[in-house]
Design an enzyme around this catalytic site. Structure first.
Site, PDB file in Angstrom:
ATOM      1  N   CYS A   1       1.666   4.334   7.542  1.00 46.84           N
ATOM      2  CA  CYS A   1       1.364   5.307   8.583  1.00 46.84           C
ATOM      3  C   CYS A   1       0.241   6.240   8.113  1.00 46.84           C
ATOM      4  O   CYS A   1      -0.682   6.562   8.859  1.00 46.84           O
ATOM      5  CB  CYS A   1       2.612   6.106   8.934  1.00 46.84           C
ATOM      6  SG  CYS A   1       2.394   7.216  10.340  1.00 46.84           S
TER       7      CYS A   1
ATOM      8  N   CYS B   1       0.150   8.353  13.928  1.00 49.84           N
ATOM      9  CA  CYS B   1      -1.009   7.486  13.733  1.00 49.84           C
ATOM     10  C   CYS B   1      -1.354   6.669  14.967  1.00 49.84           C
ATOM     11  O   CYS B   1      -2.376   5.997  14.998  1.00 49.84           O
ATOM     12  CB  CYS B   1      -0.784   6.553  12.545  1.00 49.84           C
ATOM     13  SG  CYS B   1       0.433   5.249  12.858  1.00 49.84           S
TER      14      CYS B   1
ATOM     15  N   GLY C   1      19.220 -18.319  -1.096  1.00 47.55           N
ATOM     16  CA  GLY C   1      20.244 -17.787  -0.203  1.00 47.55           C
ATOM     17  C   GLY C   1      21.645 -17.801  -0.775  1.00 47.55           C
ATOM     18  O   GLY C   1      22.560 -17.233  -0.188  1.00 47.55           O
TER      19      GLY C   1
ATOM     20  N   CYS D   1       3.440   5.499  17.562  1.00 51.00           N
ATOM     21  CA  CYS D   1       3.721   6.501  16.531  1.00 51.00           C
ATOM     22  C   CYS D   1       2.994   7.790  16.885  1.00 51.00           C
ATOM     23  O   CYS D   1       1.787   7.787  17.156  1.00 51.00           O
ATOM     24  CB  CYS D   1       3.267   5.987  15.171  1.00 51.00           C
ATOM     25  SG  CYS D   1       3.336   7.229  13.874  1.00 51.00           S
TER      26      CYS D   1
ATOM     27  N   CYS E   1       6.172   5.975  12.822  1.00 48.90           N
ATOM     28  CA  CYS E   1       6.240   4.812  11.941  1.00 48.90           C
ATOM     29  C   CYS E   1       7.346   5.045  10.926  1.00 48.90           C
ATOM     30  O   CYS E   1       7.487   6.134  10.371  1.00 48.90           O
ATOM     31  CB  CYS E   1       4.932   4.654  11.156  1.00 48.90           C
ATOM     32  SG  CYS E   1       3.608   3.899  12.081  1.00 48.90           S
TER      33      CYS E   1
END
Lengths: 276, 368, 245
Positions: B324, B290, B77, B287, B318
């Site tokens: 997807c 899909c 970090g 979606c 998606c």
């Protein structure tokens, strides 16, 4: 109980030389060293503050009162050279020499500073409540509702309309902003609050109300305070004891009413007699 | 980074070719005819990459980036500076990510590049081609096949493994810049883990919206020590970083800083005890292509096929294009389908309309 | 039993602003104050009455001499003890009021009076209730209780001032002309209040201008002249002097 004990405090701006201290001060009539040009903002300052006591520091602009107050509030100025000792109840060693973290902890917990200039003390883009929240969150509080509740309590105590707590601080009046500063200072129940010129920028009528509010809260919470002001009436209303500063030195100290009615030092007499 | 020896040998080969080519002067690169651009292109007998180093960057640059990456891994970090060379595209277009990718890539790696979930954006395609041409790596659009994934603003929906590395492009490296523009002050805050200002920002957010509604660049604690800007990934992706199996490197070209989340590192989005971190939710939405309801969806406006009052219609799709595509073939494909053991990866199912604190969920996909 | 022993008390002011002249306020003043008594200080204008009270309260720093306060916790020399001891004593045992009300503006009269009690830890509403009783006893019109004393007449302010000083029932109360601006009726009400509200536990040293007040409340009289103690006499004896004089 002695809360704070300070010895031989000194703040200097400039390179400094061995003769700085002896060449400045009340007797020399200047705070600028004639040998090296350094400004000795304050020197030889000893004082102590009892728990719950209010100590006033008066003096004209440039007398060193703000420099002294900054040392006591553990405020750091990178341009200044400082010396001396500040001891604080419950902490070992000299607080002027502690690391950033200890200092940060002290400043979020035990010692609070109310800046002379509101912009130094508050983020005007934050809400009024947010400015108070910062102190609580910095101290590690993580419950949103607890923080909110404490802000409401503090707004109530410092007589700020609670309905305004979610408005940007920039939309507050000067008096309200000063109250937010005080609410913020009191947020984590400090033992000592340092107020630097608490009436700066306020209308006379607002000054009185802010001072009265602070005096009430100060007594009720039993918090000790150091009040710095060029205005004798501010110190007269708030302080139990008063220090008079001139040319970077404390020239007289004593009970506030004694200073006002029986001033000993020539400068203090002039100061008292200059009050309109 | 098991491919370093290979890289070196590859480089030696390049150097050998380089010096034995007659019409190439050792110090001046490939000479080209200068009367016109067309003539210049004409005169090139290869793809014009002769004289370039393996993976475009010179060895010193790559070594410096790798060192910075190692340091970033060692201090999770924490923002580590690196030189950040000029790249053949403008700052802000992923130059940091490219430098990190090209420094890590070896010829045995398979490379995938996505731009906001899409493999086919022009920028992603160009970065992929740069790697193909200079680092001689195979590329893929399949998340599970990639060894290294460079991404702008998304973490793939399919679970990343300890064999994989993710490079995220970073526009702004410091989460604290939102609350204070001073880098000097912010560095001091990081040094002392003093994040009070950011907590006020969250507080103000809740005051304004009733919940923390930071849509991207969500301030996140890494290993309980440093506050990190996870780059503009949606909140949806932030939990994927927590105790992940893969290494994430976040690199900024313009700011010349990079940082990392090593595998198995605690990553915790800042939130109040009673105002918890929430991801975006898409209730009642799936979606359109899909049918997925457990992926990060975005609104797409498309010209209506049937004529009507609205010239456009809004649909959900998606954001992760390659997953997807897989879901279109197999609607029940789990996100950890490629793994032997089930893995908890990011947000769960969309069935829970509220978070634990009972906070109402946000409607629709968050943009940036 | 003696509560206060004043011995050789002198006060000289060094006036730097007047070219370093010295002004004598008090010169070698000695007397005792007995517990529970009401001691009146009288004298011509400028005889040092107020200076004496201020020296006892330490608003003036005595130049020499002793002011020994025989407190339950032992003897304390008010002339030389640390400032903080004075602050503590002022907080719980010694009260003082002057002719002039010195208050923060915009505080309602009832809160001005209640403040010392609240600072001693008395519940806010209980303190206000005591304050209302005192204001009522001093005939301050009820319509003024919530108003700001800064807007009051001299007499009204003085009554608020007196009520504030009386409220906490200090062990030793120093009163500096607390009735000077009051009309005879109100003055009588104030006198009644001094005896009824305070009771015998409070010792009072008061500077009074009006002989009727001295007559009504004082047990003994301290007579000052030009900063020197003339004599300390019982009130009856003083009355005769006044009549004869």
């Amino acid at each position: 109980m002695t809360l704070l004990e300070a010895r031989d405090l000194q703040t200097r701006y400039g390179p400094g030389c061995p003769r700085c201290v002896e060449s400045t001060g009340d007797r020399a009539g200047t705070n600028q060293c004639p040998h090296c040009g350094s400004v000795v903002a304050c020197a030889d300052a000893d004082l102590s503050v009892e728990a719950g006591e209010v100590v006033g520091i008066v003096g004209e602009s440039g007398s060193g009162k703000s420099s002294l107050a900054e040392l006591l509030a553990l405020e750091r100025d990178d341009d200044a050279t400082t010396a001396g000792e500040v001891h604080y109840a419950g902490h070992d060693g000299n607080l002027l020499e502690v690391d950033y973290e200890t200092r940060h902890d002290l400043r979020t917990g035990e010692i609070a500073l109310v800046h002379q200039h509101i912009r130094d003390g508050l983020n005007l883009e934050f809400t009024g409540g947010g400015n108070v929240a910062e102190k609580l969150l910095s101290a590690g509080q993580r419950s949103y509702e607890d923080v909110r509740a404490r802000i409401r309590e503090l707004f109530d105590e410092t007589e700020i309309p609670v309905a305004r707590m979610d408005d940007p601080t920039s939309t507050y009046s000067g008096g309200m902003q000063r109250r937010v500063q005080i609410a913020r200072a009191l947020a984590t129940d400090p033992d000592l609050v340092v107020l630097d010129e608490p009436t700066t920028g306020l209308d006379v009528s607002v000054q009185a109300r802010v001072l009265d509010m602070f005096r009430r809260v100060q007594r009720e919470e039993g918090v000790a305070a150091i009040v710095v002001s060029h205005d004798l009436s501010v110190v007269r209303l708030l302080a139990d004891r008063t220090l008079v500063m001139r040319h970077g030195r404390i020239v007289e100290s004593g009970l506030t009413d004694r200073i006002m009615e029986d001033p000993h030092h020539e400068y203090t007499q002039t100061l008292i007699n200059s009050v309109i | 980074m098991n491919d370093l020896p290979t890289q070196r040998s590859r480089e030696r080969v390049t150097m050998t070719e380089h010096t034995t080519t007659d019409d190439v002067l050792p110090d001046e690169g490939t000479p080209v005819a200068t009367d016109s651009v067309d003539a210049a292109l004409e005169s090139l007998d290869s793809d014009g990459l002769e004289g370039y180093n393996y993976a475009y960057l010179d060895e010193h640059t790559k070594r410096e980036v790798r060192r910075s990456v190692l340091k970033a891994v060692a201090i999770p970090g924490h923002q580590v500076p690196y030189a950040s060379r000029p790249m053949p595209l403008a700052r802000g277009w992923g130059t940091g990510g490219i430098q990190a990718s090209l420094s890590i890539l070896g010829p045995e790696d398979t490379f995938k590049v996505i731009d906001q979930g899409a493999d086919e954006s022009i920028n992603a395609a160009n970065i992929r081609r740069l790697a193909e041409n200079t680092a001689d790596v195979p590329t893929t659009t399949d998340t599970t096949e990639a060894d290294l994934i460079q991404s702008r603003h998304r973490i793939p929906e399919e679970v990343l493994t300890d064999e994989q590395r993710l490079v995220l492009q970073v526009p702004i490296t410091d989460a604290l810049r939102t609350v204070d523009p001073s880098d000097a002050a912010n560095r001091r805050r990081h040094a002392h883990k003093n994040y009070g200002k950011m907590w006020v920002h969250l507080y103000e957010n809740v005051v304004e919206y009733g919940e923390i509604k930071i849509s991207s660049r969500y301030p996140t604690m890494v290993a309980g020590r440093y506050l990190m800007d996870p780059s503009p990934i949606p909140r949806w992706d932030v939990p994927k970083l927590d105790h992940a199996d893969h290494l994430t490197v976040l690199a900024a070209g313009r700011e010349a800083r990079l940082y990392a989340v090593p595998p198995h590192t605690e990553v915790e989005p800042l939130a109040f005890d009673d105002r918890q971190f929430t991801v975006e939710r898409f209730p009642e939405q799936a979606c359109h292509a899909c049918g997925s309801t457990d992926t990060y969806l975005v609104e797409v406006s498309e010209e209506a096929t049937e004529d009507g009052d609205n010239a456009f219609e809004t649909r959900y799709a998606c954001n992760d294009a390659s997953f997807c595509a897989k879901r279109r073939k197999n609607p029940d494909l789990p996100k950890d389908h490629h793994l032997e053991e089930a893995v908890d990866w990011g947000p769960g199912t969309p069935d829970a309309p509220t978070d634990d604190a009972g906070t109402p969920v946000e409607q629709g996909g968050a943009g940036e | 039993m003696t509560v206060l022993s004043v011995d050789g008390l002198s006060k000289t002011f060094d006036m730097h602003v007047l070219g370093d002249t010295q002004v004598v306020g008090l010169d070698d003043v000695s007397f005792d104050v007995r517990e529970g008594e009401f001691l009146a200080v009288v004298g011509e204008s400028g005889s040092g009455k107020s200076s004496l009270l201020k020296c006892l309260y330490r608003t003036y720093d005595p130049s020499s001499g002793e002011v020994v306060y025989h407190s339950p916790d032992g003897d304390i020399d008010l002339a030389s003890c640390p400032d903080r001891t004075v602050i503590d004593l002022r907080g719980d045992s010694i009260g003082y009021t002057s002719q002039f009300l010195d208050e923060i503006p915009r505080v309602p009269a009832v809160d001005v009076v209640a403040r010392p009690l609240i600072e001693q830890g008395v519940d806010r509403e209980d303190a206000r209730s005591v304050a209302r009783d005192l204001l009522s006893a001093l005939s301050v019109p009820e319509s003024l209780w919530q108003a700001y004393p800064a807007t009051f007449s001299g007499g009204e302010r003085q009554r608020v001032n007196l009520a504030q000083a009386l409220a906490p029932k200090p062990d030793l109360l120093l009163l500096d002309e607390p009735t000077s601006a009051l009309d005879p009726d109100t003055r009588r009400a104030a006198i009644d209040l001094l005896s009824t509200y305070l009771g015998s536990e409070t010792t009072v040293v008061g500077v009074f201008h009006n002989t009727d007040v001295v007559d009504a409340v004082a047990d003994r009289v301290v007579v000052l002249d030009d900063g020197r103690l003339q004599r300390v006499v019982p009130t009856e004896a003083y009355d005769e002097e006044v009549v004869l004089g």
